[in-house]
Design a protein around this motif. Structure first.
Motif, mmCIF file in Angstrom:
data_model
loop_
_atom_site.group_PDB
_atom_site.id
_atom_site.type_symbol
_atom_site.label_atom_id
_atom_site.label_comp_id
_atom_site.label_asym_id
_atom_site.label_seq_id
_atom_site.Cartn_x
_atom_site.Cartn_y
_atom_site.Cartn_z
ATOM 1 N N TYR A 21 -7.336 -5.814 -6.487
ATOM 2 C CA TYR A 21 -7.032 -5.705 -5.076
ATOM 3 C C TYR A 21 -6.019 -4.599 -4.861
ATOM 4 C CZ TYR A 21 -9.403 -10.101 -3.916
ATOM 5 O OH TYR A 21 -10.344 -11.081 -3.708
ATOM 6 N N GLN A 22 -6.126 -3.949 -3.705
ATOM 7 C CA GLN A 22 -5.207 -2.890 -3.298
ATOM 8 C C GLN A 22 -4.495 -3.372 -2.027
ATOM 9 O OE1 GLN A 22 -6.977 0.526 -1.220
ATOM 10 N NE2 GLN A 22 -5.999 1.890 -2.721
ATOM 11 N N GLN A 23 -3.184 -3.260 -2.020
ATOM 12 C CA GLN A 23 -2.428 -3.713 -0.854
ATOM 13 C C GLN A 23 -1.468 -2.628 -0.387
ATOM 14 O OE1 GLN A 23 0.180 -7.159 -1.387
ATOM 15 N NE2 GLN A 23 -0.152 -7.797 0.720
ATOM 16 N N PHE A 24 -1.627 -2.229 0.873
ATOM 17 C CA PHE A 24 -0.711 -1.286 1.505
ATOM 18 C C PHE A 24 0.368 -2.080 2.247
ATOM 19 C CE2 PHE A 24 -2.768 2.589 0.498
ATOM 20 C CZ PHE A 24 -4.135 2.349 0.499
ATOM 21 N N PRO A 25 1.547 -1.483 2.441
ATOM 22 C CA PRO A 25 2.622 -2.185 3.154
ATOM 23 C C PRO A 25 2.161 -2.699 4.507
ATOM 24 C CG PRO A 25 3.465 -0.188 2.138
ATOM 25 C CD PRO A 25 1.980 -0.148 1.958
#
Lengths: 113, 113
Positions: free
Chosen positions: A36-40
């Protein structure tokens, strides 16, 4: 009890370089391994996933390598770009049915120009 | 096609209070999972709802409870709030039989003072 161990916790890579994040799992019953990729300010977004009967999966610049005997898997980001700067989580689950996802601690990636 | 939506975005409570967080799943999804993400950590599974029943539960006390409505939307309730409950609460939805493929909302940031 950390069932999915992830390293490093932070990573700085130059633009155009290769980012590599490693994970190890303990439970051999896991049979689905997503990243998974999580941006602020955002929730985690499914990036790419692999099943243990495959040793490698590639989608664009993102590749998962899987080593079933070592119970390890890794994410490679080729030609890393500043827009790839985010927190990446490896995870593990059981395919199908009612399944929880077990996450690693996360790797904060910074790609510098 | 609307993704997973959560409300409110931010919430501030004091110790001992009760809080309710809400989630609408992605269109067509019928299973909702809740996760707690502490600062600098990966999401931790709280519980999962399908057909208005709790199907799985993680290692969280009974102060954490939930509900799923006939339209598949869900609520997470936390009673007797503690300082340690401060976190980002994430809702994820999935489709029957594909519970391992979860789509996350942006989360509700809960601060307990």
């Amino acid at each position: 009890q950390q069932q999915v161990k992830q390293s490093p916790q932070s990573l700085i890579v130059q633009k155009g370089g290769i980012s590599i994040i490693n994970c190890a799992y303990e439970n051999t019953a896991f049979d689905y391994f997503p990243w998974y990729q999580q941006f602020p300010g955002k929730g985690p977004a499914l990036l790419i996933a692999i099943r243990p009967d495959v040793s490698e999966k590639k989608e664009g610049r993102f590749t998962i390598s899987f080593n079933k005997s070592a119970k390890q898997f890794s994410l490679h980001i080729m030609d890393s770009q500043p827009g790839d700067s985010a927190t990446y989580f490896c995870a593990a689950s059981w395919a199908g049915g009612y399944q929880k996802v077990t996450f690693g601690i996360g790797t904060k990636l910074q790609v510098i120009p | 096609d609307a993704g997973v939506t959560q409300s409110p975005t931010h919430l501030i409570k004091t110790r001992g209070q009760q809080v309710t967080l809400r989630c609408s799943p992605k269109s067509g999804h019928d299973t909702v999972s809740w996760y707690q993400q502490a600062l600098g950590q990966g999401p931790q599974f709280i519980f999962q709802y399908y057909e208005e029943e709790e199907r799985q539960r993680g290692n969280f006390p009974d102060r954490f409870s939930g509900h799923q409505f006939p339209n598949y939307s869900s609520e997470l309730n936390v009673n007797a709030l503690l300082l340690g409950d401060s976190a980002l609460y994430l809702c994820a939805s999935s489709l029957t039989g594909l519970g391992h493929i979860q789509y996350f909302g942006a989360g509700t940031r809960l601060s307990v003072l």
